[in-house]
Design a protein around this motif. Structure first.
Motif, PDB file in Angstrom:
ATOM      1  N   GLY A 134       0.821  -1.209   0.000  1.00 33.85           N
ATOM      2  CA  GLY A 134       0.000   0.000   0.000  1.00 33.85           C
ATOM      3  C   GLY A 134       0.851   1.254   0.000  1.00 33.85           C
ATOM      4  O   GLY A 134       2.070   1.219  -0.173  1.00 33.85           O
ATOM      5  N   SER A 135       0.180   2.383   0.226  1.00 37.15           N
ATOM      6  CA  SER A 135       0.890   3.661   0.213  1.00 37.15           C
ATOM      7  C   SER A 135       1.386   4.055   1.599  1.00 37.15           C
ATOM      8  O   SER A 135       1.992   5.106   1.757  1.00 37.15           O
ATOM      9  CB  SER A 135      -0.024   4.752  -0.342  1.00 37.15           C
ATOM     10  N   GLU A 136       1.123   3.229   2.621  1.00 35.82           N
ATOM     11  CA  GLU A 136       1.561   3.529   3.989  1.00 35.82           C
ATOM     12  C   GLU A 136       2.810   2.723   4.317  1.00 35.82           C
ATOM     13  O   GLU A 136       2.949   1.575   3.902  1.00 35.82           O
ATOM     14  CB  GLU A 136       0.455   3.180   4.987  1.00 35.82           C
ATOM     15  N   HIS A 137       3.721   3.338   5.073  1.00 37.36           N
ATOM     16  CA  HIS A 137       4.887   2.617   5.576  1.00 37.36           C
ATOM     17  C   HIS A 137       5.150   3.059   6.996  1.00 37.36           C
ATOM     18  O   HIS A 137       4.630   4.085   7.448  1.00 37.36           O
ATOM     19  CB  HIS A 137       6.120   2.842   4.682  1.00 37.36           C
ATOM     20  N   LYS A 138       5.952   2.288   7.726  1.00 40.83           N
ATOM     21  CA  LYS A 138       6.158   2.548   9.150  1.00 40.83           C
ATOM     22  C   LYS A 138       7.517   3.194   9.440  1.00 40.83           C
ATOM     23  O   LYS A 138       8.026   3.062  10.534  1.00 40.83           O
ATOM     24  CB  LYS A 138       6.020   1.249   9.938  1.00 40.83           C
ATOM     25  N   HIS A 139       8.073   3.902   8.486  1.00 40.21           N
ATOM     26  CA  HIS A 139       9.402   4.493   8.659  1.00 40.21           C
ATOM     27  C   HIS A 139       9.350   6.022   8.672  1.00 40.21           C
ATOM     28  O   HIS A 139      10.282   6.672   8.215  1.00 40.21           O
ATOM     29  CB  HIS A 139      10.339   4.012   7.547  1.00 40.21           C
ATOM     30  N   GLU A 140       8.270   6.585   9.181  1.00 39.26           N
ATOM     31  CA  GLU A 140       8.152   8.046   9.229  1.00 39.26           C
ATOM     32  C   GLU A 140       9.175   8.664  10.174  1.00 39.26           C
ATOM     33  O   GLU A 140       9.569   9.812  10.009  1.00 39.26           O
ATOM     34  CB  GLU A 140       6.743   8.459   9.657  1.00 39.26           C
ATOM     35  N   ALA A 141       9.603   7.926  11.197  1.00 36.95           N
ATOM     36  CA  ALA A 141      10.558   8.465  12.171  1.00 36.95           C
ATOM     37  C   ALA A 141      11.917   8.742  11.532  1.00 36.95           C
ATOM     38  O   ALA A 141      12.674   9.580  12.026  1.00 36.95           O
ATOM     39  CB  ALA A 141      10.720   7.492  13.332  1.00 36.95           C
ATOM     40  N   GLN A 142      12.244   8.072  10.435  1.00 38.61           N
ATOM     41  CA  GLN A 142      13.523   8.288   9.756  1.00 38.61           C
ATOM     42  C   GLN A 142      13.473   9.485   8.811  1.00 38.61           C
ATOM     43  O   GLN A 142      14.481   9.803   8.196  1.00 38.61           O
ATOM     44  CB  GLN A 142      13.937   7.035   8.975  1.00 38.61           C
ATOM     45  N   THR A 143      12.347  10.118   8.679  1.00 36.58           N
ATOM     46  CA  THR A 143      12.110  11.244   7.767  1.00 36.58           C
ATOM     47  C   THR A 143      12.700  10.982   6.377  1.00 36.58           C
ATOM     48  O   THR A 143      13.648  11.635   5.956  1.00 36.58           O
ATOM     49  CB  THR A 143      12.671  12.570   8.325  1.00 36.58           C
ATOM     50  N   PRO A 144      12.142   9.991   5.675  1.00 35.20           N
ATOM     51  CA  PRO A 144      12.670   9.687   4.343  1.00 35.20           C
ATOM     52  C   PRO A 144      12.268  10.757   3.345  1.00 35.20           C
ATOM     53  O   PRO A 144      11.226  11.402   3.474  1.00 35.20           O
ATOM     54  CB  PRO A 144      12.019   8.350   4.004  1.00 35.20           C
ATOM     55  N   LYS A 145      13.124  10.938   2.336  1.00 31.45           N
ATOM     56  CA  LYS A 145      12.780  11.888   1.285  1.00 31.45           C
ATOM     57  C   LYS A 145      12.223  11.124   0.088  1.00 31.45           C
ATOM     58  O   LYS A 145      12.691  10.029  -0.244  1.00 31.45           O
ATOM     59  CB  LYS A 145      13.993  12.727   0.888  1.00 31.45           C
ATOM     60  N   VAL A 146      11.210  11.693  -0.533  1.00 34.48           N
ATOM     61  CA  VAL A 146      10.546  11.069  -1.678  1.00 34.48           C
ATOM     62  C   VAL A 146      11.293  11.480  -2.935  1.00 34.48           C
ATOM     63  O   VAL A 146      11.562  12.663  -3.151  1.00 34.48           O
ATOM     64  CB  VAL A 146       9.078  11.519  -1.760  1.00 34.48           C
ATOM     65  N   ILE A 147      11.678  10.495  -3.743  1.00 32.57           N
ATOM     66  CA  ILE A 147      12.347  10.808  -5.000  1.00 32.57           C
ATOM     67  C   ILE A 147      11.512  10.261  -6.157  1.00 32.57           C
ATOM     68  O   ILE A 147      10.777   9.288  -5.995  1.00 32.57           O
ATOM     69  CB  ILE A 147      13.783  10.235  -5.062  1.00 32.57           C
ATOM     70  N   ASP A 148      11.643  10.901  -7.307  1.00 35.73           N
ATOM     71  CA  ASP A 148      10.985  10.446  -8.521  1.00 35.73           C
ATOM     72  C   ASP A 148      11.927   9.486  -9.234  1.00 35.73           C
ATOM     73  O   ASP A 148      13.005   9.893  -9.673  1.00 35.73           O
ATOM     74  CB  ASP A 148      10.624  11.633  -9.404  1.00 35.73           C
ATOM     75  N   ILE A 149      11.543   8.230  -9.329  1.00 38.17           N
ATOM     76  CA  ILE A 149      12.433   7.211  -9.897  1.00 38.17           C
ATOM     77  C   ILE A 149      12.639   7.435 -11.396  1.00 38.17           C
ATOM     78  O   ILE A 149      13.634   6.969 -11.970  1.00 38.17           O
ATOM     79  CB  ILE A 149      11.850   5.790  -9.612  1.00 38.17           C
TER      80      ILE A 149
END
Length: 153
Positions: A134-149
């Motif tokens: 799905g569109s949810e993940h449990k790694h919000e605490a790591q503050t990931p950056k979204v990249i366009d592949i």
């Protein structure tokens, strides 16, 4: 002229800068997405890439259930595995693999694993991959950056 300035700098575990990256797999072709994710995991997009060190990013793939294959590969492509026993060769198509529980995660891990080195480093790099259907993940605490592949080569 200072000849020491021309030394090649090798990264190690302490000097490697690892980031958290989110990749959206919606409407992406599986093989091309897997190749780019494998390069992200290895760190080949970084200027301090070192082949024998884990200097790549931690990659989170979301919407893995919305990937696509070109042509009729959903049913024609076959993944082989071997149990170790006589007559123990098993085959599965991507469509049957996606029908299983956690099938999208298994499919993406299988694809990316085939594009990583076949040694201890490759196994360690595969541990830096997190796949979610799905569109949810449990790694919000790591503050990931979204990249366009699609912008990566």
């Amino acid at each position: 002229m200072d000849t020491l300035s021309y030394k090649t700098i090798s990264a190690n575990r302490e000097t490697a800068t690892k980031e958290w990256v989110v990749v959206d797999a919606t409407d992406q072709v599986v093989g091309r997405l897997g190749a780019k994710v494998a390069k992200l995991l290895r760190g080949k997009y970084k200027p301090n890439f070192t082949p024998h060190v884990d200097c790549g990013d931690n990659v989170i793939i979301i919407n893995a259930d919305k990937v696509k294959f070109t042509g009729n590969k959903w049913n024609d492509k076959v993944y082989l595995s071997y149990t170790g026993y006589p007559g123990g060769q098993r085959e599965i198509t991507p469509a049957r693999l996606m029908a299983k529980p956690n099938g999208a995660e298994k499919l993406m891990k299988k694809v990316v694993k085939g594009m990583l080195p076949k040694n201890r480093l490759g196994a360690k790099l595969l541990g830096n991959l997190y796949v979610y259907a799905g569109s949810e993940h449990k790694h919000e605490a790591q503050t990931p950056k979204v990249i366009d592949i699609n912008t990566l080569k």
